[in-house]
Design a protein around this motif. Sequence first.
Motif, mmCIF file in Angstrom:
data_model
loop_
_atom_site.group_PDB
_atom_site.id
_atom_site.type_symbol
_atom_site.label_atom_id
_atom_site.label_comp_id
_atom_site.label_asym_id
_atom_site.label_seq_id
_atom_site.Cartn_x
_atom_site.Cartn_y
_atom_site.Cartn_z
ATOM 1 N N THR A 249 10.379 3.969 1.143
ATOM 2 C CA THR A 249 11.089 4.921 1.994
ATOM 3 C C THR A 249 10.052 5.757 2.716
ATOM 4 O O THR A 249 9.405 6.626 2.123
ATOM 5 N N SER A 250 9.862 5.448 3.983
ATOM 6 C CA SER A 250 8.841 6.124 4.786
ATOM 7 C C SER A 250 9.344 6.241 6.226
ATOM 8 O O SER A 250 9.201 5.289 7.008
ATOM 9 N N PRO A 251 9.962 7.363 6.580
ATOM 10 C CA PRO A 251 10.466 7.531 7.957
ATOM 11 C C PRO A 251 9.414 7.295 9.041
ATOM 12 O O PRO A 251 9.730 6.681 10.071
ATOM 13 N N HIS B 208 0.830 -1.204 0.000
ATOM 14 C CA HIS B 208 0.000 0.000 0.000
ATOM 15 C C HIS B 208 0.867 1.257 0.000
ATOM 16 O O HIS B 208 0.598 2.203 -0.757
ATOM 17 N N LEU B 209 1.894 1.273 0.837
ATOM 18 C CA LEU B 209 2.763 2.453 0.882
ATOM 19 C C LEU B 209 3.474 2.675 -0.449
ATOM 20 O O LEU B 209 3.678 3.823 -0.868
ATOM 21 N N ALA B 210 3.858 1.588 -1.110
ATOM 22 C CA ALA B 210 4.542 1.726 -2.394
ATOM 23 C C ALA B 210 3.623 2.242 -3.490
ATOM 24 O O ALA B 210 4.100 2.744 -4.517
ATOM 25 N N SER B 211 2.319 2.132 -3.286
ATOM 26 C CA SER B 211 1.365 2.535 -4.327
ATOM 27 C C SER B 211 0.855 3.965 -4.171
ATOM 28 O O SER B 211 0.187 4.468 -5.065
ATOM 29 N N VAL B 212 1.162 4.609 -3.045
ATOM 30 C CA VAL B 212 0.669 5.964 -2.821
ATOM 31 C C VAL B 212 1.725 6.974 -3.245
ATOM 32 O O VAL B 212 2.926 6.664 -3.264
ATOM 33 N N PRO B 213 1.307 8.197 -3.607
ATOM 34 C CA PRO B 213 2.282 9.210 -4.048
ATOM 35 C C PRO B 213 3.292 9.591 -2.976
ATOM 36 O O PRO B 213 4.461 9.834 -3.280
ATOM 37 N N ASP B 214 2.841 9.687 -1.713
ATOM 38 C CA ASP B 214 3.720 10.113 -0.638
ATOM 39 C C ASP B 214 3.699 9.079 0.492
ATOM 40 O O ASP B 214 2.838 9.136 1.375
ATOM 41 N N PRO B 215 4.641 8.124 0.489
ATOM 42 C CA PRO B 215 4.644 7.095 1.539
ATOM 43 C C PRO B 215 4.914 7.644 2.937
ATOM 44 O O PRO B 215 4.667 6.945 3.926
ATOM 45 N N SER B 216 5.418 8.872 3.019
ATOM 46 C CA SER B 216 5.735 9.448 4.325
ATOM 47 C C SER B 216 4.552 10.174 4.953
ATOM 48 O O SER B 216 4.656 10.638 6.100
ATOM 49 N N ALA B 217 3.452 10.296 4.216
ATOM 50 C CA ALA B 217 2.287 10.993 4.754
ATOM 51 C C ALA B 217 1.703 10.219 5.927
ATOM 52 O O ALA B 217 1.555 8.994 5.848
ATOM 53 N N PRO B 218 1.387 10.890 7.031
ATOM 54 C CA PRO B 218 0.837 10.187 8.197
ATOM 55 C C PRO B 218 -0.415 9.383 7.878
ATOM 56 O O PRO B 218 -0.603 8.275 8.394
ATOM 57 N N GLY B 219 -1.268 9.931 7.031
ATOM 58 C CA GLY B 219 -2.485 9.214 6.668
ATOM 59 C C GLY B 219 -2.190 7.922 5.924
ATOM 60 O O GLY B 219 -2.834 6.892 6.156
ATOM 61 N N ALA B 220 -1.211 7.971 5.015
ATOM 62 C CA ALA B 220 -0.851 6.773 4.262
ATOM 63 C C ALA B 220 -0.259 5.704 5.187
ATOM 64 O O ALA B 220 -0.566 4.516 5.053
ATOM 65 N N VAL B 221 0.575 6.128 6.137
ATOM 66 C CA VAL B 221 1.177 5.174 7.079
ATOM 67 C C VAL B 221 0.112 4.555 7.969
ATOM 68 O O VAL B 221 0.096 3.337 8.206
ATOM 69 N N ALA B 222 -0.815 5.392 8.460
ATOM 70 C CA ALA B 222 -1.890 4.880 9.314
ATOM 71 C C ALA B 222 -2.754 3.880 8.552
ATOM 72 O O ALA B 222 -3.133 2.827 9.092
ATOM 73 N N THR B 223 -3.070 4.200 7.289
ATOM 74 C CA THR B 223 -3.874 3.286 6.479
ATOM 75 C C THR B 223 -3.147 1.970 6.245
ATOM 76 O O THR B 223 -3.751 0.889 6.298
ATOM 77 N N ALA B 224 -1.835 2.044 5.995
ATOM 78 C CA ALA B 224 -1.055 0.828 5.768
ATOM 79 C C ALA B 224 -1.063 -0.063 7.008
ATOM 80 O O ALA B 224 -1.230 -1.282 6.904
ATOM 81 N N VAL B 225 -0.889 0.539 8.182
ATOM 82 C CA VAL B 225 -0.890 -0.244 9.420
ATOM 83 C C VAL B 225 -2.250 -0.875 9.660
ATOM 84 O O VAL B 225 -2.358 -2.053 10.017
ATOM 85 N N VAL B 226 -3.303 -0.093 9.442
ATOM 86 C CA VAL B 226 -4.660 -0.602 9.661
ATOM 87 C C VAL B 226 -4.957 -1.756 8.704
ATOM 88 O O VAL B 226 -5.552 -2.768 9.098
ATOM 89 N N LEU B 227 -4.546 -1.621 7.444
ATOM 90 C CA LEU B 227 -4.770 -2.702 6.477
ATOM 91 C C LEU B 227 -4.084 -3.990 6.916
ATOM 92 O O LEU B 227 -4.655 -5.085 6.829
ATOM 93 N N GLY B 228 -2.844 -3.857 7.392
ATOM 94 C CA GLY B 228 -2.133 -5.037 7.858
ATOM 95 C C GLY B 228 -2.798 -5.686 9.054
ATOM 96 O O GLY B 228 -2.925 -6.912 9.125
#
Length: 356
Positions: A170-172, A101-121
């Motif tokens: 790459t997502s700090p 999921h993070l690799a498919s979004v424009p900004d993997p470092s965005a907090p929303g994208a990270v939260a969504t990735a964790v929730v999906l997992g």
Amino acid sequence: MNASARGTNPVTLFQRVSQHGLLWPVLALVVLLLACGLKSPGFLDVATRDGNLYGQLIDLLRNSATPLLLALGMCLVIATGGIDLSVGAVMAISLAVSLTHLASVPDPSAPGAVATAVVLGLVLGVVIGAFNGFMVTALGIQPFIATMILMVAGRGIAMLITKGQITTVTSPPFKSIGSGFVLGVPVPVVIAGIVFVLVALAVRRTALGMFLEAVGTNREASRLAGVSARSTTWVVYVIAGLLAALAGIVYGAPTMAADANNIGLLKELDAIMVVVLGGTRLDGGRFHLGGLVVGALLLSTLERAVIVFELPSQTTPLFKALVLIAVCVAASPALRSRWKSRAPRTRRPVPAEVTA
């Protein structure tokens, strides 16, 4: 002699300590730590840099987070008389979903994208746990067989998700889940501590713990007593799946790479080992959460000791087996009863004769 005097009697105190299930795991942990400290000066040192704790002891705590998370779910499943062999595969699937999921979004470092990735997992872990529970409770398949299905097929599923490639991002913010700090303490340690407290409250402050022990001790008697063995078993498999998914995210976050072939490989065996070292019997019934902390620390210390003593990494499973054998034999009921029979007995005071 009153109760307080009996409790402070050295012989009685020694007998209580020697019969405690965690005595030998704790002794093994202390011996390993001391041996590593003698072999590698500075092994036991803890330093502070930029307000964060560093040192090999801190690394041991961080490395213990993953086996502790897995063992918490495994312990609850074993308490019902079951087993979950799919937790390692769940780690791989969960991490694969999150990083894909993070690799498919424009900004993997965005907090929303990270939260969504964790929730999906985590949601996928819940779904897999529910599937395992369905196989065991609704279809009546033996837990060993039911969970072995995903143990075998899970990595194939993870490979399909990653298309056979090692997915890297790459997502700090995502990396900080496994390598960051909170008030100087590593984030994995904080996560494992919070989860441990929540699970302990759930099983010791609610009826869930009593239901688990009732189902694991005698399923038919628990049913007659009004305990829903099916619902209880289903719940613990869902919890095990959720915690395995969380363990996969914590484990893979520092590298931010999803390798479906290696993530979580044989971690189900490590989880079972931690449960056994923690004093929980594999035939179900009573379980001990506190012992899981000791077991997870012992496992991580053993893995680090192989590195400290410059032994081949391929020998790590051998030393795990040796430690497990030694601890289990020392804590065996037969050996305990033999020591108890040989222990010196205190004489009871002879009551004075009552004269008329």
